[in-house]
Design a protein around this motif. Structure first.
Motif, PDB file in Angstrom:
ATOM      1  N   ASP A 100       0.837  -1.184   0.000  1.00  0.00           N
ATOM      2  CA  ASP A 100       0.000   0.000   0.000  1.00  0.00           C
ATOM      3  C   ASP A 100       0.875   1.238   0.000  1.00  0.00           C
ATOM      4  N   GLY A 101       0.280   2.353  -0.381  1.00  0.00           N
ATOM      5  CA  GLY A 101       1.052   3.584  -0.416  1.00  0.00           C
ATOM      6  C   GLY A 101       1.068   4.138  -1.822  1.00  0.00           C
ATOM      7  N   LEU A 102       1.480   5.364  -1.959  1.00  0.00           N
ATOM      8  CA  LEU A 102       1.432   6.071  -3.226  1.00  0.00           C
ATOM      9  C   LEU A 102       2.806   6.577  -3.641  1.00  0.00           C
ATOM     10  N   THR A 103       2.992   6.665  -4.956  1.00  0.00           N
ATOM     11  CA  THR A 103       4.113   7.387  -5.534  1.00  0.00           C
ATOM     12  C   THR A 103       3.562   8.679  -6.113  1.00  0.00           C
ATOM     13  N   PHE A 104       4.175   9.794  -5.750  1.00  0.00           N
ATOM     14  CA  PHE A 104       3.677  11.108  -6.133  1.00  0.00           C
ATOM     15  C   PHE A 104       4.485  11.717  -7.264  1.00  0.00           C
ATOM     16  N   GLY A 105       3.828  12.563  -8.055  1.00  0.00           N
ATOM     17  CA  GLY A 105       4.538  13.458  -8.944  1.00  0.00           C
ATOM     18  C   GLY A 105       5.155  14.594  -8.145  1.00  0.00           C
TER      19      GLY A 105
ATOM     20  N   GLY B  97      -5.443  -2.174   1.838  1.00  0.00           N
ATOM     21  CA  GLY B  97      -6.029  -2.320   0.509  1.00  0.00           C
ATOM     22  C   GLY B  97      -5.522  -1.247  -0.413  1.00  0.00           C
ATOM     23  N   SER B  98      -4.945  -1.684  -1.533  1.00  0.00           N
ATOM     24  CA  SER B  98      -4.444  -0.702  -2.493  1.00  0.00           C
ATOM     25  C   SER B  98      -5.573   0.176  -2.974  1.00  0.00           C
ATOM     26  N   GLY B  99      -5.297   1.459  -3.008  1.00  0.00           N
ATOM     27  CA  GLY B  99      -6.299   2.373  -3.506  1.00  0.00           C
ATOM     28  C   GLY B  99      -7.167   2.976  -2.444  1.00  0.00           C
ATOM     29  N   ASN B 100      -7.062   2.485  -1.203  1.00  0.00           N
ATOM     30  CA  ASN B 100      -7.807   3.170  -0.153  1.00  0.00           C
ATOM     31  C   ASN B 100      -7.223   4.558   0.060  1.00  0.00           C
ATOM     32  N   THR B 101      -8.086   5.482   0.402  1.00  0.00           N
ATOM     33  CA  THR B 101      -7.646   6.855   0.597  1.00  0.00           C
ATOM     34  C   THR B 101      -6.595   6.928   1.690  1.00  0.00           C
ATOM     35  N   ILE B 102      -5.533   7.658   1.398  1.00  0.00           N
ATOM     36  CA  ILE B 102      -4.492   7.925   2.381  1.00  0.00           C
ATOM     37  C   ILE B 102      -4.748   9.314   2.962  1.00  0.00           C
ATOM     38  N   TYR B 103      -4.791   9.399   4.266  1.00  0.00           N
ATOM     39  CA  TYR B 103      -5.072  10.648   4.968  1.00  0.00           C
ATOM     40  C   TYR B 103      -3.772  11.185   5.555  1.00  0.00           C
TER      41      TYR B 103
END
Lengths: 114, 113
Positions: A100-105, B97-103
């Motif tokens: 889980d987690g995001l890669t940002f621009g 869960g991938s895609g759940n909102t990250i706060y």
């Protein structure tokens, strides 16, 4: 590995004019895509997100974004900007590999002219 | 509303000091994250945790460590602060869960002198 490109570092728009912020991504599968906004000195707030289905996604504050797989793009739009929209905007994609987690621009700084 | 609280908004530390940045979330989220934000570089993931006592390296873990002893709390530790660690640090949380909102929290501005 996944990546996000926001080609415009700064954009200046007149109040009341339309806005489009560009975002291109690189991802091995169907991406989960996000747009966040950050006001000066603050954390990030989610504007909208795309998982699947309708490629035009509606968000908060009158924003929308369109997912175009053929162009690997997820551009953010607003028909008429307000002075309060001045902020930093970040596009992001979920990280590959199941974590889980995001890669940002790197972000686009939006300036609103009166 | 989900709340992610970073206890220190502004810190000034000396080179070589040990620095603790604390983060607490109130939504029983499994995942917690530490990002670093620098002008022109966007947000970069330092570490994340998907459960108590579990941690995973992000993209830039060097010079940092983390601790998650309780589900609601995730600490970022700079063992020996350096000037190149002057930055804005953002804590975040999400449900599994991938895609759940990250706060996100409001951020901690750290200056190392």
């Amino acid at each position: 590995a996944q990546s996000v490109t926001q080609p415009d570092i700064h954009i200046t728009v007149s109040e009341g004019a339309s806005l489009e912020l560009r975002c291109n991504y690189s991802y091995g599968a169907t991406p989960y895509l996000f747009w966040y906004v950050q006001s000066p000195g603050q954390g990030l707030q989610l504007l909208l997100k795309y998982f699947s289905g309708d490629t035009l996604v509606q968000g908060i504050k009158g924003f929308e974004a369109e997912f175009k797989r053929s162009q690997s793009s997820f551009n953010l739009r607003k028909p008429s900007v307000h002075w309060s929209d001045a902020a930093e905007y970040f596009c992001a994609v979920v990280r590959e590999g199941g974590a889980d987690g995001l890669t940002f621009g790197k972000g686009t700084h939006l300036i609103i002219q009166p | 509303d989900v709340k992610v609280t970073q206890s220190s908004r502004y810190l000034v530390k000396r080179t070589g000091e040990k620095v603790f940045l604390e983060c607490v979330q109130d939504m029983d989220h499994e995942n917690m994250f530490w990002y670093r934000q620098d002008p022109g570089l966007g947000l970069r993931l330092i570490y994340f945790s998907y459960d108590v006592k579990m941690k995973e390296k992000g993209d830039i873990p060097e010079g940092y460590s983390v601790s998650r002893e309780k589900k609601e709390r995730f600490s970022l530790i700079l063992e020996s602060a350096s000037t190149n660690q002057t930055s804005m640090y953002l804590c975040a949380s999400s449900a599994t869960g991938s895609g759940n909102t990250i706060y996100f929290g409001e951020g901690s501005w750290l200056t190392v002198v």
